[in-house]
Design a protein around this motif. Structure first.
Motif, mmCIF file in Angstrom:
data_model
loop_
_atom_site.group_PDB
_atom_site.id
_atom_site.type_symbol
_atom_site.label_atom_id
_atom_site.label_comp_id
_atom_site.label_asym_id
_atom_site.label_seq_id
_atom_site.Cartn_x
_atom_site.Cartn_y
_atom_site.Cartn_z
ATOM 1 N N ALA A 165 0.361 2.991 6.052
ATOM 2 C CA ALA A 165 0.795 2.274 4.812
ATOM 3 C C ALA A 165 2.895 1.480 4.395
ATOM 4 O O ALA A 165 3.244 1.263 5.437
ATOM 5 C CB ALA A 165 1.394 4.026 4.081
ATOM 6 N N ARG A 196 -7.954 -0.831 -6.864
ATOM 7 C CA ARG A 196 -6.767 -0.876 -6.164
ATOM 8 C C ARG A 196 -5.930 0.674 -5.760
ATOM 9 O O ARG A 196 -4.918 0.776 -5.777
ATOM 10 C CB ARG A 196 -5.550 -1.816 -6.365
ATOM 11 N N TYR A 203 0.773 -1.509 0.202
ATOM 12 C CA TYR A 203 0.035 0.075 -0.026
ATOM 13 C C TYR A 203 1.350 1.355 0.012
ATOM 14 O O TYR A 203 1.480 1.358 0.849
ATOM 15 C CB TYR A 203 -1.673 -0.257 1.406
ATOM 16 N N THR A 236 -1.352 -0.957 -4.521
ATOM 17 C CA THR A 236 -2.830 0.004 -4.101
ATOM 18 C C THR A 236 -2.068 1.295 -3.627
ATOM 19 O O THR A 236 -0.900 1.173 -2.803
ATOM 20 C CB THR A 236 -3.645 -0.900 -2.761
#
Ligand code: SAM
Length: 232
Positions: free
Chosen positions: A107, A88, A39, A60
């Motif tokens: 993240a 995503r 992410y 993502t």
């Protein structure tokens, strides 16, 4: 949203940056340092030029920006992506000095690719990045070490384009426009406001709470820019 010089850049940004070898080399380092990191937050995502290939690789990505024209192009890129990729990838309006509430934390990577130079309060931005990373997640920040030598960057880039047979009429026209806007950006003390020597940025990031420098060099844009990747 803010109407600023990035509205003018939106007209030529993709045509030029997608072609610049110095931009491509920097993007390749971002790919190297985000590999395996699921992410990613692309803070100041501009037109989504960096986000899109990361989404295509399976990450993502949540990107945000505060200029309507740059963000409009990112939203168009997003619309043109496959349905699976769109699931995503989020593109949001937001300010890097206070990440939007819709941006999830934890993240694996935060990107500040050529953004800090436009912000008079860089430490606020770095603290936001730190707060949105999971332990072990990385911040990748790039930008000018000092007021950049635009002539050096363009002369080198045009020489490379000529050698590669890419210096066609369309690129010449886009370059004329883009260099005109860039000249104003780099010379106006109210536009380009924040510079970091590479080591000074690493020190600042340590103060903000980051631990290990995984990459820190001054190679990008023919030696004009820093590239720092640092783990939380
Ligand atoms: C040089 S462009 C880089 C865009 C993108 N990161 C890339 O690598 O292609 C700088 C971007 O930072 C954005 N930006 C500048 N200050 C910002 C702020 N305070 N909040 C959000 N975005 C900002 C501009 O609107 C612009 O799109």
């Amino acid at each position: 949203m803010v109407d600023n010089i990035w509205t003018e850049f939106a007209r030529s940004y993709d045509a030029i940056c997608s072609q610049l070898n110095c931009y491509r080399r920097m993007a390749a380092k971002i790919h190297r340092d985000t590999e395996g990191r699921r992410y990613i937050i692309d803070a100041g995502c501009g037109t989504g030029l960096v986000s899109q290939p990361l989404v295509a690789r399976g990450h993502t990505v949540v990107g945000f920006d505060n200029n309507p024209a740059m963000l409009g192009l990112a939203r168009r890129r997003h619309e043109e992506a496959s349905e699976e990729a769109r699931r995503r990838w989020k593109v949001l309006e937001g300010d890097v000095r206070s990440f939007p509430a819709e941006v999830p934390g934890e993240a694996d990577a935060v990107l500040l690719n050529n953004v800090l130079f436009y912000v008079p309060e860089p430490e606020e931005v770095l603290r936001q990045a730190h707060a949105h990373l999971k332990p072990g997640g990385v911040l990748i920040a790039t930008g000018p070490r000092k007021r950049p030598d635009l002539r050096k960057v363009m002369v080198n880039s045009i020489e490379e384009w000529k050698a590669e047979g890419r210096w066609d009429e369309a690129l010449q026209a886009a370059t004329t426009y883009h260099v005109d806007v860039t000249r104003r950006l780099v010379t106006d003390p109210n536009e380009m406001v924040t510079f970091f020597e590479t080591d000074a940025l690493v020190d600042t990031l340590r103060r903000v709470g980051f631990s290990q420098a995984l990459a820190a060099d001054s190679d990008d844009y023919y030696g004009e820019n820093y590239y720092v990747c640092m783990a939380r």
